[in-house]
Scaffold this motif. Structure first.
Motif, PDB file in Angstrom:
ATOM      1  N   TRP A   1       0.834  -1.205   0.000  1.00 49.35           N
ATOM      2  CA  TRP A   1       0.000   0.000   0.000  1.00 49.35           C
ATOM      3  C   TRP A   1       0.871   1.259   0.000  1.00 49.35           C
ATOM      4  N   THR A   2       2.040   1.173   0.584  1.00 52.07           N
ATOM      5  CA  THR A   2       2.985   2.296   0.536  1.00 52.07           C
ATOM      6  C   THR A   2       3.416   2.556  -0.905  1.00 52.07           C
ATOM      7  N   ILE A   3       3.661   1.473  -1.649  1.00 58.75           N
ATOM      8  CA  ILE A   3       4.025   1.623  -3.058  1.00 58.75           C
ATOM      9  C   ILE A   3       2.905   2.307  -3.831  1.00 58.75           C
ATOM     10  N   LEU A   4       1.670   1.936  -3.544  1.00 62.47           N
ATOM     11  CA  LEU A   4       0.542   2.572  -4.232  1.00 62.47           C
ATOM     12  C   LEU A   4       0.512   4.073  -3.956  1.00 62.47           C
ATOM     13  N   ILE A   5       0.727   4.463  -2.707  1.00 63.27           N
ATOM     14  CA  ILE A   5       0.742   5.885  -2.346  1.00 63.27           C
ATOM     15  C   ILE A   5       1.895   6.607  -3.043  1.00 63.27           C
ATOM     16  N   LEU A   6       3.083   5.991  -3.008  1.00 65.47           N
ATOM     17  CA  LEU A   6       4.245   6.602  -3.658  1.00 65.47           C
ATOM     18  C   LEU A   6       4.066   6.667  -5.171  1.00 65.47           C
ATOM     19  N   PHE A   7       3.467   5.626  -5.746  1.00 68.21           N
ATOM     20  CA  PHE A   7       3.191   5.630  -7.181  1.00 68.21           C
ATOM     21  C   PHE A   7       2.253   6.785  -7.537  1.00 68.21           C
ATOM     22  N   CYS A   8       1.207   6.976  -6.740  1.00 64.98           N
ATOM     23  CA  CYS A   8       0.274   8.084  -6.995  1.00 64.98           C
ATOM     24  C   CYS A   8       0.985   9.435  -6.895  1.00 64.98           C
ATOM     25  N   ALA A   9       1.852   9.582  -5.901  1.00 66.07           N
ATOM     26  CA  ALA A   9       2.618  10.829  -5.766  1.00 66.07           C
ATOM     27  C   ALA A   9       3.540  11.015  -6.977  1.00 66.07           C
ATOM     28  N   HIS A  10       4.201   9.944  -7.393  1.00 65.19           N
ATOM     29  CA  HIS A  10       5.106   9.991  -8.545  1.00 65.19           C
ATOM     30  C   HIS A  10       4.327  10.353  -9.816  1.00 65.19           C
ATOM     31  N   PHE A  11       3.230   9.667 -10.036  1.00 66.37           N
ATOM     32  CA  PHE A  11       2.421   9.910 -11.231  1.00 66.37           C
ATOM     33  C   PHE A  11       1.819  11.315 -11.194  1.00 66.37           C
ATOM     34  N   GLY A  12       1.406  11.750 -10.010  1.00 61.06           N
ATOM     35  CA  GLY A  12       0.905  13.122  -9.867  1.00 61.06           C
ATOM     36  C   GLY A  12       1.971  14.140 -10.223  1.00 61.06           C
ATOM     37  N   GLY A  13       3.193  13.884  -9.792  1.00 58.98           N
ATOM     38  CA  GLY A  13       4.304  14.774 -10.132  1.00 58.98           C
ATOM     39  C   GLY A  13       4.563  14.801 -11.630  1.00 58.98           C
ATOM     40  N   VAL A  14       4.502  13.640 -12.251  1.00 62.23           N
ATOM     41  CA  VAL A  14       4.692  13.563 -13.704  1.00 62.23           C
ATOM     42  C   VAL A  14       3.618  14.396 -14.409  1.00 62.23           C
ATOM     43  N   LEU A  15       2.357  14.211 -14.002  1.00 63.73           N
ATOM     44  CA  LEU A  15       1.267  14.980 -14.623  1.00 63.73           C
ATOM     45  C   LEU A  15       1.437  16.475 -14.390  1.00 63.73           C
ATOM     46  N   TYR A  16       1.803  16.843 -13.173  1.00 62.94           N
ATOM     47  CA  TYR A  16       2.008  18.253 -12.849  1.00 62.94           C
ATOM     48  C   TYR A  16       3.066  18.872 -13.771  1.00 62.94           C
ATOM     49  N   HIS A  17       4.190  18.171 -13.894  1.00 63.33           N
ATOM     50  CA  HIS A  17       5.273  18.710 -14.717  1.00 63.33           C
ATOM     51  C   HIS A  17       4.933  18.701 -16.205  1.00 63.33           C
ATOM     52  N   HIS A  18       4.261  17.669 -16.643  1.00 70.51           N
ATOM     53  CA  HIS A  18       3.985  17.544 -18.075  1.00 70.51           C
ATOM     54  C   HIS A  18       2.801  18.410 -18.523  1.00 70.51           C
ATOM     55  N   VAL A  19       1.737  18.427 -17.724  1.00 67.20           N
ATOM     56  CA  VAL A  19       0.512  19.116 -18.144  1.00 67.20           C
ATOM     57  C   VAL A  19       0.466  20.565 -17.667  1.00 67.20           C
ATOM     58  N   ILE A  20       0.849  20.811 -16.423  1.00 64.71           N
ATOM     59  CA  ILE A  20       0.717  22.167 -15.870  1.00 64.71           C
ATOM     60  C   ILE A  20       1.976  23.002 -16.136  1.00 64.71           C
ATOM     61  N   ARG A  21       3.117  22.477 -15.721  1.00 65.82           N
ATOM     62  CA  ARG A  21       4.359  23.242 -15.926  1.00 65.82           C
ATOM     63  C   ARG A  21       4.869  23.156 -17.360  1.00 65.82           C
ATOM     64  N   ARG A  22       4.500  22.106 -18.040  1.00 64.42           N
ATOM     65  CA  ARG A  22       4.930  21.872 -19.430  1.00 64.42           C
ATOM     66  C   ARG A  22       6.456  21.901 -19.564  1.00 64.42           C
ATOM     67  N   ASP A  23       7.127  21.300 -18.579  1.00 64.20           N
ATOM     68  CA  ASP A  23       8.578  21.238 -18.663  1.00 64.20           C
ATOM     69  C   ASP A  23       8.997  19.862 -19.218  1.00 64.20           C
ATOM     70  N   GLU A  24      10.274  19.620 -19.213  1.00 68.12           N
ATOM     71  CA  GLU A  24      10.806  18.423 -19.870  1.00 68.12           C
ATOM     72  C   GLU A  24      11.093  17.268 -18.891  1.00 68.12           C
ATOM     73  N   THR A  25      10.482  17.300 -17.715  1.00 69.43           N
ATOM     74  CA  THR A  25      10.745  16.256 -16.737  1.00 69.43           C
ATOM     75  C   THR A  25      10.437  14.863 -17.289  1.00 69.43           C
ATOM     76  N   LEU A  26       9.284  14.691 -17.888  1.00 74.06           N
ATOM     77  CA  LEU A  26       8.912  13.379 -18.432  1.00 74.06           C
ATOM     78  C   LEU A  26       9.882  12.942 -19.525  1.00 74.06           C
ATOM     79  N   GLY A  27      10.333  13.854 -20.338  1.00 71.75           N
ATOM     80  CA  GLY A  27      11.245  13.527 -21.424  1.00 71.75           C
ATOM     81  C   GLY A  27      12.550  12.911 -20.962  1.00 71.75           C
ATOM     82  N   ARG A  28      12.932  13.153 -19.719  1.00 72.58           N
ATOM     83  CA  ARG A  28      14.174  12.573 -19.192  1.00 72.58           C
ATOM     84  C   ARG A  28      14.079  11.056 -19.095  1.00 72.58           C
ATOM     85  N   MET A  29      12.850  10.513 -18.947  1.00 73.78           N
ATOM     86  CA  MET A  29      12.675   9.074 -18.764  1.00 73.78           C
ATOM     87  C   MET A  29      12.140   8.397 -20.025  1.00 73.78           C
ATOM     88  N   LEU A  30      11.870   9.161 -21.069  1.00 75.03           N
ATOM     89  CA  LEU A  30      11.367   8.549 -22.320  1.00 75.03           C
ATOM     90  C   LEU A  30      12.502   8.218 -23.268  1.00 75.03           C
TER      91      LEU A  30
END
Length: 174
Positions: free
Chosen positions: A145-174
Motif C-alpha cells: 500500500w505504501t508503493i501505491l501511495i508513492l506511485f500516486c505521488a510519482h504519477f501526480g508529479g509527472v502529470l504536474y510537470h507535463h501538463v501544468i508546468r509543461r517542462d521536460e521532466t517526463l522527457g528525461r525518462m522517455l
C-alpha cells in the motif's frame, strides 16, 4: 522532441518502464488473490510471486545502474519540489526492494518455497518459520500500500510537470 535535456541512461529508462509494467501486473494480482476461486488461487499466487521475484532483481539492477550512471539533474524547479521528488524516488526504490523481498521471505516462512513460474525452484533462505511469517506478511502488505501511495505521488508529479508546468521532466525518462 527532447531538445537539449539530459536524459536518464538507456539502461535506467528500460529498467524503469519494465518495473512499472510489472508493478501494474503484480499489484492487482496480489490484491485479488483473496477474492478468486480456490481452483485458480494457486495460479494467481504463482504469477504474483514469480513476477514479484523479477521485480526484486530488476530493482537491484536499477540500483546498480543508478550508481554507475547517476540521474540527470532536475529541470529547474523550487528546492522543495526537488526534495519531494527525491524523497518519493528513494521511497519507491526502497519499497520496491522491500516489497518483493518480504513477500518472498514470507512465502518461505509460511512453508511454501518459491517455484518461479513453476519451472525453477528457488532456494529458500529461511525455510518454514511460523514465528516470523506473520511479521513478514504484514511488512509485505503495508509496503504494498505504501508503493501505491508513492506511485500516486510519482504519477501526480509527472502529470504536474507535463501538463501544468509543461517542462521536460517526463522527457528525461522517455
Amino acid at each position: 522532441m527532447f531538445g537539449s535535456i539530459e536524459r536518464y541512461a538507456p539502461a535506467a529508462r528500460i529498467l524503469h518502464w519494465l518495473v512499472a509494467l510489472l508493478v501494474l501486473i503484480v499489484f492487482p494480482l496480489g490484491v485479488v488473490i483473496d477474492f478468486v476461486k480456490e481452483d485458480v488461487k494457486l495460479t494467481f499466487y504463482l504469477l504474483h510471486e514469480s513476477f514479484g521475484f523479477i521485480v526484486l532483481w530488476l530493482m537491484l539492477a536499477r540500483v546498480a545502474v543508478r550508481l554507475i550512471y547517476p540521474p540527470p539533474p532536475h529541470v529547474p524547479m523550487p528546492k522543495l519540489q526537488q526534495r519531494v521528488a527525491d524523497t518519493v524516488h528513494i521511497g519507491l526504490y526502497v519499497a520496491l526492494i522491500v516489497q518483493p523481498l518480504s513477500g518472498f521471505l514470507a512465502t518461505n516462512a509460511h512453508g511454501f518455497p518459491l517455484s518461479w513460474f513453476g519451472l525453477v525452484d528457488v532456494w529458500s533462505p529461511i525455510g518454514k518459520s511460523p514465528d516470523i511469517a506473520p511479521i513478514l506478511s504484514v511488512v509485505h502488505y503495508v509496503t504494498g500500500w505504501t508503493i501505491l501511495i508513492l506511485f500516486c505521488a510519482h504519477f501526480g508529479g509527472v502529470l504536474y510537470h507535463h501538463v501544468i508546468r509543461r517542462d521536460e521532466t517526463l522527457g528525461r525518462m522517455l
